[in-house]
Design an enzyme around this catalytic site. Structure first.
Site, short mmCIF file in Angstrom:
data_model
loop_
_atom_site.label_atom_id
_atom_site.label_comp_id
_atom_site.label_asym_id
_atom_site.label_seq_id
_atom_site.Cartn_x
_atom_site.Cartn_y
_atom_site.Cartn_z
N ARG A 28 1.22 -6.15 12.72
CA ARG A 28 0.58 -5.49 13.87
C ARG A 28 0.41 -6.47 15.03
O ARG A 28 0.47 -6.08 16.20
CB ARG A 28 -0.75 -4.88 13.45
N ARG A 43 0.85 -1.19 0.00
CA ARG A 43 0.00 0.00 0.00
C ARG A 43 0.89 1.25 0.00
O ARG A 43 1.87 1.32 0.74
CB ARG A 43 -0.92 0.02 1.23
N ARG A 55 2.71 1.14 10.33
CA ARG A 55 2.13 1.47 9.02
C ARG A 55 3.23 1.41 7.97
O ARG A 55 4.04 2.31 7.85
CB ARG A 55 1.49 2.87 9.07
N GLU A 109 -6.24 -0.58 15.52
CA GLU A 109 -6.85 -1.54 14.61
C GLU A 109 -5.88 -2.65 14.21
O GLU A 109 -4.73 -2.39 13.84
CB GLU A 109 -7.33 -0.82 13.35
N SER A 115 -10.13 -5.50 10.16
CA SER A 115 -11.44 -4.99 9.73
C SER A 115 -12.16 -6.13 9.05
O SER A 115 -11.62 -6.75 8.12
CB SER A 115 -11.29 -3.82 8.74
#
Length: 430
Positions: A391, A262, A277, A349, A352
């Site tokens: 994560r 990403r 990130r 987070e 999701s």
């Protein structure tokens, strides 16, 4: 993509649903394009009928020796043929304009999704575990003495630039163990089918799951036109692209571990420290393909699969329902699972889990045949992280940290680490 028939039948409801997503009313523009497209199709069909009729009459005129009528009809056929071609071209262009417009509009939220502008309006629905009370000031993952030698951001920056990391030694092994544990749990206990899929995909696949056309800047494209997947949602969901399934084939439940890529174009300056990130990371992704009436229950099931991984690791978490302003583009409802990070003193987070309804299925033309007969229907698609491996590594390191910079590792990982239980202060497994 949206059902144009539903928009025709209730444009006010469609606009109201878009308003909940903070999007402008679009039904008038959509229906104007749709009306023009249908009018052009009808005109082309009428001209085609005239052409066919004149074509039949040409032979009859020739047979009876009426040369004048023959020439008139032949000219009429040529004229109608040109008209039909022009009208079909215009109808096709209008159809593409309509499709392009619908492709840019987000999915509409389910009725029970809370209204809101951003993450501050998300609603907590579940909490598990109690954050550990430390008798020292807990550090972030990249600051731990036992972690520093195995988490190299400087070398990664030399190799690739910012937001990359080189993991080595014991830290790399823990990272691998986490992914292996997740996969085994999902396959052996949760009944998912493991898949191994490409990380380079055609543009049509990114269109199918909604990453394109609107969010191209968030992903990477090669000079050959392939796209690097931002998540295995793209490949796993597109397994049914263009396919009509038998009803008894459903549900299909997949899981895959892949590299994900990403650009993080929309998060400049956020979470630049550590590996929270990154541009390249690993994720264990779950995807389900279901019948429409089963998708809500499947959403809850997938959420529990992801939550179960954290519970087995002993990591405190909370689950929230995302509000309308915080949901992803293709979701009609999303559960975010947030793991406790003591180094940041907050929940972040880690998964999701979204149900997309038939939104992606319409883009992919993915259907199933009802066993009782009748026309094929669109499937429903769901996706969720089970979990983001990097994560999860962060959470394991921070929650298990000791005052001397070593880390006690979750018991479920011990078999994957040769029976080792601790990341020592000198970055070895003991």
């Amino acid at each position: 993509m949206h059902d144009i028939r539903a928009i025709r039948e209730n444009p006010a409801a469609f606009d109201a649903a878009l308003a909940r997503r903070r999007a402008s009313a679009m039904s008038s523009e959509i229906l104007a394009l749709d009306e023009a497209r249908r009018a052009m199709i009808n005109a082309a069909e009428t001209a085609q009928a005239d052409q066919n009729k004149a074509s039949k009459e040409v032979g009859a005129a020739k047979g009876r020796g009426d040369e004048a009528e023959f020439e008139r009809l032949r000219a009429l056929v040529a004229e109608k043929k040109a008209e039909v071609a022009q009208m079909q071209t215009e109808a096709k262009a209008l159809d593409q304009q309509l499709t392009d417009l619908l492709m840019t509009l987000p999915n509409t939220p389910l009725d029970g999704v809370p209204d809101g502008a951003d993450e501050a309006d998300n609603v907590e629905i579940h909490r598990w575990g109690t954050p550990r009370v430390f008798d020292f000031a807990p550090k972030e993952h990249y600051q731990l003495t036992g972690v520093v030698p195995g988490m190299d951001f400087e070398t990664a920056a030399k190799l690739s630039g910012a937001r990359f990391v080189v993991l080595s030694g014991a830290v790399a092994r823990i990272h691998r163990a986490l992914a292996q544990f997740m996969l085994n749990t999902h396959v052996d206990e949760n009944g998912l089918t493991e898949a191994w899929t490409p990380v380079l995909v055609r543009e049509e696949m990114m269109l199918g799951t909604g990453q394109l056309p609107k969010f191209g800047e968030d992903s990477y494209r090669t000079t050959d036109g392939w796209w690097l997947v931002p998540t295995a949602e793209v490949t796993l969901t597109n397994i049914v692209n263009g396919v009509t399934l038998e009803e008894d084939y459903l549900p299909r439940r997949y899981v895959a571990q892949t590299q994900c890529f990403r650009s993080e174009a929309g998060s400049a300056g956020r979470d630049t420290a550590g590996m929270l990130r990154q541009h390249q990371f690993e994720k264990v992704e779950m995807v389900s393909i279901t019948k429409p009436e089963n998708s809500q229950a499947e959403h809850d099931r997938m959420t529990k699969c992801a939550e179960g991984i954290l519970e087995r690791l002993g990591l405190p978490y909370r689950t929230v329902v995302l509000c309308t302003g915080d949901m992803g583009f293709g979701a009609t409802k999303t559960h975010d699972i947030e793991v406790w990070l003591p180094g940041q003193d907050t929940y972040r987070e880690i998964s999701s889990v979204s149900v997309c309804g038939d939104f992606q299925a319409r883009r992919m033309n993915a259907r199933y045949k009802p066993a009782a007969g009748g026309k094929p229907e669109f499937v429903h698609t769901l996706n969720g992280s089970g979990l983001a491996v990097g994560r999860c590594l962060i959470a394991v390191l921070e929650n298990g940290q000791q005052a001397d910079g070593s880390v006690r590792l979750p018991e479920v990982l011990h078999p994957y680490l040769g029976g080792k239980t601790t990341l020592s202060q000198d970055s070895t497994l003991i």
